[in-house]
Design a protein around this motif. Structure first.
Motif, PDB file in Angstrom:
ATOM      1  N   GLN A 124      -1.846  -7.703  -4.339  1.00 28.00           N
ATOM      2  CA  GLN A 124      -0.948  -8.908  -3.260  1.00 28.00           C
ATOM      3  C   GLN A 124       0.065  -9.117  -3.498  1.00 28.00           C
ATOM      4  O   GLN A 124       0.573  -9.649  -2.632  1.00 28.00           O
ATOM      5  N   VAL A 125       0.987  -8.303  -4.516  1.00 30.46           N
ATOM      6  CA  VAL A 125       2.017  -9.409  -4.916  1.00 30.46           C
ATOM      7  C   VAL A 125       3.415  -8.353  -4.299  1.00 30.46           C
ATOM      8  O   VAL A 125       4.500  -8.157  -4.231  1.00 30.46           O
ATOM      9  N   LEU A 126       2.660  -7.307  -3.734  1.00 29.65           N
ATOM     10  CA  LEU A 126       3.523  -6.149  -3.121  1.00 29.65           C
ATOM     11  C   LEU A 126       3.251  -6.800  -1.701  1.00 29.65           C
ATOM     12  O   LEU A 126       3.291  -7.842  -1.369  1.00 29.65           O
ATOM     13  N   ASP A 127       5.117  -6.453  -1.306  1.00 30.28           N
ATOM     14  CA  ASP A 127       5.679  -6.538   0.177  1.00 30.28           C
ATOM     15  C   ASP A 127       4.775  -6.044   1.278  1.00 30.28           C
ATOM     16  O   ASP A 127       3.938  -5.382   1.597  1.00 30.28           O
ATOM     17  N   GLY A 128       4.143  -7.578   2.088  1.00 28.91           N
ATOM     18  CA  GLY A 128       3.713  -7.059   3.349  1.00 28.91           C
ATOM     19  C   GLY A 128       2.133  -7.133   3.676  1.00 28.91           C
ATOM     20  O   GLY A 128       1.644  -6.540   4.008  1.00 28.91           O
ATOM     21  N   ILE A 129       1.441  -7.381   2.537  1.00 26.78           N
ATOM     22  CA  ILE A 129       0.574  -7.113   2.350  1.00 26.78           C
ATOM     23  C   ILE A 129      -0.255  -9.127   2.008  1.00 26.78           C
ATOM     24  O   ILE A 129       0.387  -9.752   1.015  1.00 26.78           O
ATOM     25  N   GLU A 162       2.856   3.867   0.561  1.00 28.61           N
ATOM     26  CA  GLU A 162       3.305   4.560  -0.271  1.00 28.61           C
ATOM     27  C   GLU A 162       3.408   3.141  -1.819  1.00 28.61           C
ATOM     28  O   GLU A 162       3.186   4.403  -3.046  1.00 28.61           O
ATOM     29  N   GLN A 163       3.657   2.375  -1.483  1.00 26.89           N
ATOM     30  CA  GLN A 163       4.074   1.386  -2.575  1.00 26.89           C
ATOM     31  C   GLN A 163       2.972   1.229  -3.644  1.00 26.89           C
ATOM     32  O   GLN A 163       3.219   1.453  -4.251  1.00 26.89           O
ATOM     33  N   LEU A 164       1.675   0.723  -2.562  1.00 28.82           N
ATOM     34  CA  LEU A 164       0.334   1.182  -3.404  1.00 28.82           C
ATOM     35  C   LEU A 164       0.424   2.330  -4.240  1.00 28.82           C
ATOM     36  O   LEU A 164      -0.867   1.795  -5.144  1.00 28.82           O
ATOM     37  N   SER A 165       0.242   3.153  -3.766  1.00 28.45           N
ATOM     38  CA  SER A 165      -0.014   4.663  -4.077  1.00 28.45           C
ATOM     39  C   SER A 165       0.722   4.758  -5.574  1.00 28.45           C
ATOM     40  O   SER A 165       0.460   4.954  -6.371  1.00 28.45           O
ATOM     41  N   ARG A 166       2.105   4.387  -5.261  1.00 25.84           N
ATOM     42  CA  ARG A 166       3.300   4.737  -6.318  1.00 25.84           C
ATOM     43  C   ARG A 166       3.229   3.828  -7.493  1.00 25.84           C
ATOM     44  O   ARG A 166       3.558   4.447  -8.477  1.00 25.84           O
ATOM     45  N   GLU A 167       2.975   2.345  -7.446  1.00 31.12           N
ATOM     46  CA  GLU A 167       3.247   1.239  -8.317  1.00 31.12           C
ATOM     47  C   GLU A 167       1.863   1.125  -8.730  1.00 31.12           C
ATOM     48  O   GLU A 167       1.091   1.143  -9.642  1.00 31.12           O
TER      49      GLU A 167
END
Length: 198
Positions: A124-129, A162-167
């Motif tokens: 939830q802290v990722l950009d765009g979520i 990609e950000q969700l998978s990588r982080e």
């Protein structure tokens, strides 16, 4: 909702079959005479001489070779479907624990809900979520994640994935000591209601 309806229907079906079987057993063992009570007038099985299927019902199709194999096959399929339905209701859809094995062969159990919460908070802290929901499935030794993401209007789905998978997923996999964490991700965009401007 569907799960609750399934369980109610399964409970009612089981209750009906239990009552029918109990009534047949009651008549077959002649318990109403032994225990001194009477069954209702409409009940067909009153004593040990009464049968579930009468002579006419048993002999009507005797000349047809296909009849009894067909009846047995239909009943076997029906029983298999009912058992499958029962097992589907009892199966746990959420993974309660994840088994973590260390290099020195010691094991620990991680609460599945705690790992789900950690994944949700980090996602939830990722950009765009806007919002994230995570459910762990699979086996304790080989968990899998089902992730549902609600994206903000400006989010780029490919970049977010990609950000969700990588982080997020990589952190969860490494912190739990898992070799792999297969994931199914569903993306949905936030929908805003149109407002009338005066």
């Amino acid at each position: 909702m569907l799960k609750a309806v399934n369980r109610v229907l399964l409970g009612l079906l089981g209750l009906g079959l239990f009552a029918l079987g109990g009534g047949v057993l009651l008549g077959g063992l002649d318990l109403q005479r032994h225990w001194g009570f009477d069954v209702p007038g409409w009940w067909p099985f009153r004593g040990p001489n009464d049968v579930v299927l009468g002579t006419e019902g048993r002999t009507r199709w005797r000349e047809e070779d296909w009849w009894w194999p067909a009846v047995i096959a239909v009943l076997a399929v029906l029983l298999a479907l009912l058992l499958w339905w029962l097992l589907a209701q009892l199966r746990r859809h959420r993974l309660g624990q994840v088994l973590i094995e260390s290099e020195d062969d010691s094991t620990a159990r991680l609460n599945g809900r705690a790992l789900e919460d950690a994944l949700e908070e980090e996602a939830q802290v990722l950009d765009g979520i806007s919002r994230a929901h995570v459910r762990l499935t699979g086996r304790r030794t080989a968990p899998a994640a089902r992730v549902r993401l609600l994206l903000k209007p400006h989010a780029e789905p490919a970049r977010t994935l990609e950000q969700l998978s990588r982080e997020t997923l990589a952190h969860a996999r490494d912190s739990a000591g898992l070799d792999r964490l297969p994931s199914e991700v569903r993306l949905r965009e936030v929908r805003h209601r149109a407002r009338r401007v005066a």
